[in-house]
Design a protein around this motif. Structure first.
Motif, mmCIF file in Angstrom:
data_model
loop_
_atom_site.group_PDB
_atom_site.id
_atom_site.type_symbol
_atom_site.label_atom_id
_atom_site.label_comp_id
_atom_site.label_asym_id
_atom_site.label_seq_id
_atom_site.Cartn_x
_atom_site.Cartn_y
_atom_site.Cartn_z
ATOM 1 N N GLN A 124 0.854 -1.197 0.000
ATOM 2 C CA GLN A 124 0.000 0.000 0.000
ATOM 3 C C GLN A 124 0.886 1.242 0.000
ATOM 4 N N PRO A 125 0.505 2.265 -0.778
ATOM 5 C CA PRO A 125 1.322 3.486 -0.780
ATOM 6 C C PRO A 125 1.151 4.239 0.528
ATOM 7 N N PHE A 126 2.200 4.977 0.907
ATOM 8 C CA PHE A 126 2.091 5.844 2.081
ATOM 9 C C PHE A 126 1.089 6.942 1.778
ATOM 10 N N PRO A 127 0.256 7.312 2.760
ATOM 11 C CA PRO A 127 -0.602 8.479 2.534
ATOM 12 C C PRO A 127 0.261 9.738 2.387
ATOM 13 N N SER A 128 -0.367 10.771 1.855
ATOM 14 C CA SER A 128 0.405 12.008 1.597
ATOM 15 C C SER A 128 0.928 12.562 2.924
ATOM 16 N N SER A 129 2.099 13.078 2.908
ATOM 17 C CA SER A 129 2.824 13.677 4.039
ATOM 18 C C SER A 129 3.203 12.658 5.121
ATOM 19 N N THR A 131 5.491 10.278 4.767
ATOM 20 C CA THR A 131 6.947 10.133 4.686
ATOM 21 C C THR A 131 7.612 11.261 5.469
ATOM 22 N N LYS A 132 7.067 12.472 5.355
ATOM 23 C CA LYS A 132 7.626 13.627 6.051
ATOM 24 C C LYS A 132 7.539 13.399 7.570
ATOM 25 N N VAL A 133 6.386 12.926 8.025
ATOM 26 C CA VAL A 133 6.184 12.645 9.456
ATOM 27 C C VAL A 133 7.208 11.613 9.928
ATOM 28 N N LEU A 138 12.041 10.477 13.146
ATOM 29 C CA LEU A 138 13.336 9.790 13.233
ATOM 30 C C LEU A 138 14.426 10.803 13.545
ATOM 31 N N ARG A 139 14.338 11.948 12.894
ATOM 32 C CA ARG A 139 15.368 12.968 13.082
ATOM 33 C C ARG A 139 15.309 13.546 14.488
#
Lengths: 231, 168
Positions: A124-129, A131-133, A138-139
């Motif tokens: 399943q694709p990641f929902p929008s934004s 990946t940013k979260v 992590l950072r």
């Protein structure tokens, strides 16, 4: 089909039961005639019903919240996902000591990674934004652990965990690129570029601070040498 | 006794008394409703004189039984409760009201072939809803004996139904 005898007898007994309408009007007639007391409207009876309803609602809500927080079925595209995010933010705000904050943040990162893994396994694709979260969480943990010393055991463990998570994240992101295609690659590259720019700015400010400290030290040493010479 | 106690008493027995009367007036609902109301009004008026040493079921059963007999006696002087029950069981229109299906009518027919005591016990226990403890005084037997008798009566009823099914 022949029915059991007891059931037949039960049905015949039901046939002989008085009509509800008759029973109601009968009760009212007896109350009017004074043979029965009029029914009392008590707050206790309301209270019992209200308490029972409240109990049922709390169970439903509690059950939903527990499910939303713990279930692997609740992923970023699930309607109950905002419940999980809210619980996590409340949890973070309730925590006092800095060690606890780090521990909770790490817990959240591991949960994000688990969600990412599950989404990728199900293709399943990641929902929008999302990946940013993922990258930001992590950072935020990585920055805390990196400032601690090498002798600091808990932070050393955290760094190890984060290293493993980062490696796995790289694999997951690669798989997501295949699932989502060119649009996602561009989005990911943009995000990574932004992160690199932020890190560059952070490094620049660190460098400036280091230079200023060196200057101050030099001046301080100069003053001390001057004092010694005077003496 | 207080009104509150009578209310509890009334709520426990209203359905049983209604069914008791219903099966003794040929399934006539309006008549059963009227007679049941009269019985409870009589019971309430006599409540002040009720002796708690006597079982409440037995007391109420006596009032109901006497009221039904008095009602029928006005139309047929000298009639007994046994005669009332037997005659009503035979009446076709009553059977239509008591049983809505073929198999239920067969049960009524089979009950006619049972000994009177067994038929009475089955009717009072399974159709009118009395408990074995309630039936101790009216039927003059212990609850244990009534349980055993009820089990045997049901077996006889089943055998009677099987015979009737074979014959048809």
């Amino acid at each position: 089909m022949r029915l059991p005898l007891r059931y037949l007898l039960y049905r015949m007994s039901r046939l002989a039961s008085p009509d509800r309408q008759f029973v109601r009007s009968w009760n009212q007639a007896l109350i009017k005639a004074g043979y029965l007391p009029s029914p009392r409207f008590s707050f206790l009876s309301i209270g019992k019903t209200a308490t029972a309803c409240l109990g049922v609602m709390l169970s439903l809500v509690g059950g939903t919240v527990v499910y939303a927080y713990n279930s692997d079925q609740v992923l970023p595209d699930h309607p109950l996902y905002p419940v999980r995010s809210t619980i996590e933010s409340v949890h973070l705000k309730m925590v006092r000591s800095s060690e606890e904050v780090e521990r909770v943040r790490l817990q959240h990162v591991r949960r994000r990674m688990r969600e990412a893994r599950l989404l990728t396994v199900h293709e399943q694709p990641f929902p929008s934004s999302y990946t940013k979260v993922l990258l930001e969480e992590l950072r935020s943990v990585a920055s805390v652990s990196s400032t601690a010393g090498a002798q600091d055991q808990p932070h050393a463990l955290m760094r190890e965990i984060l290293k493993i998570e980062r490696e796995e994240l790289a694999e997951i992101l690669e798989q997501q690129k295949e699932v989502q295609g060119l649009g996602y690659r561009k989005e990911l590259n943009q995000l990574l570029r932004e992160q690199v720019e932020e890190m560059d700015q952070h490094l620049d400010s660190l460098e400036k601070r280091t230079r200023r400290i060196k200057l101050l030290k030099a001046k301080l040493n100069g003053f001390e040498e001057g004092d010694d010479a005077d003496e | 006794m207080e009104k509150r106690q009578f209310t509890r008493f009334y709520n426990s027995y209203k359905e049983r008394i209604y069914k008791f009367v219903y099966f003794r007036v040929g399934g006539n609902k309006e008549l059963a409703q009227d007679l049941t109301q009269d019985i409870f009004i009589k019971a309430f008026e006599a409540f002040g004189r009720y002796d708690p040493a006597i079982s409440a079921t037995s007391w109420l059963y006596t009032i109901a039984r006497n009221h039904v007999i008095n009602f029928h006696a006005k139309q047929h002087p000298g009639i007994t409760l046994e005669q009332i029950e037997n005659s009503l069981w035979v009446a076709d229109d009553a059977r239509e009201r008591y049983a809505s299906r073929q198999d239920e009518r067969a049960v009524w027919e089979a009950l006619l072939h049972l000994p009177r005591e067994d038929a009475l016990l089955i009717r009072m226990k399974y159709l009118e809803g009395w408990t074995f403890e309630d039936l101790v005084e009216p039927l003059q037997k212990s609850s244990g004996a009534l349980r055993v008798q009820a089990g045997r009566a049901l077996k006889k009823l089943k055998m009677q139904l099987q015979q009737m099914h074979v014959q048809t």
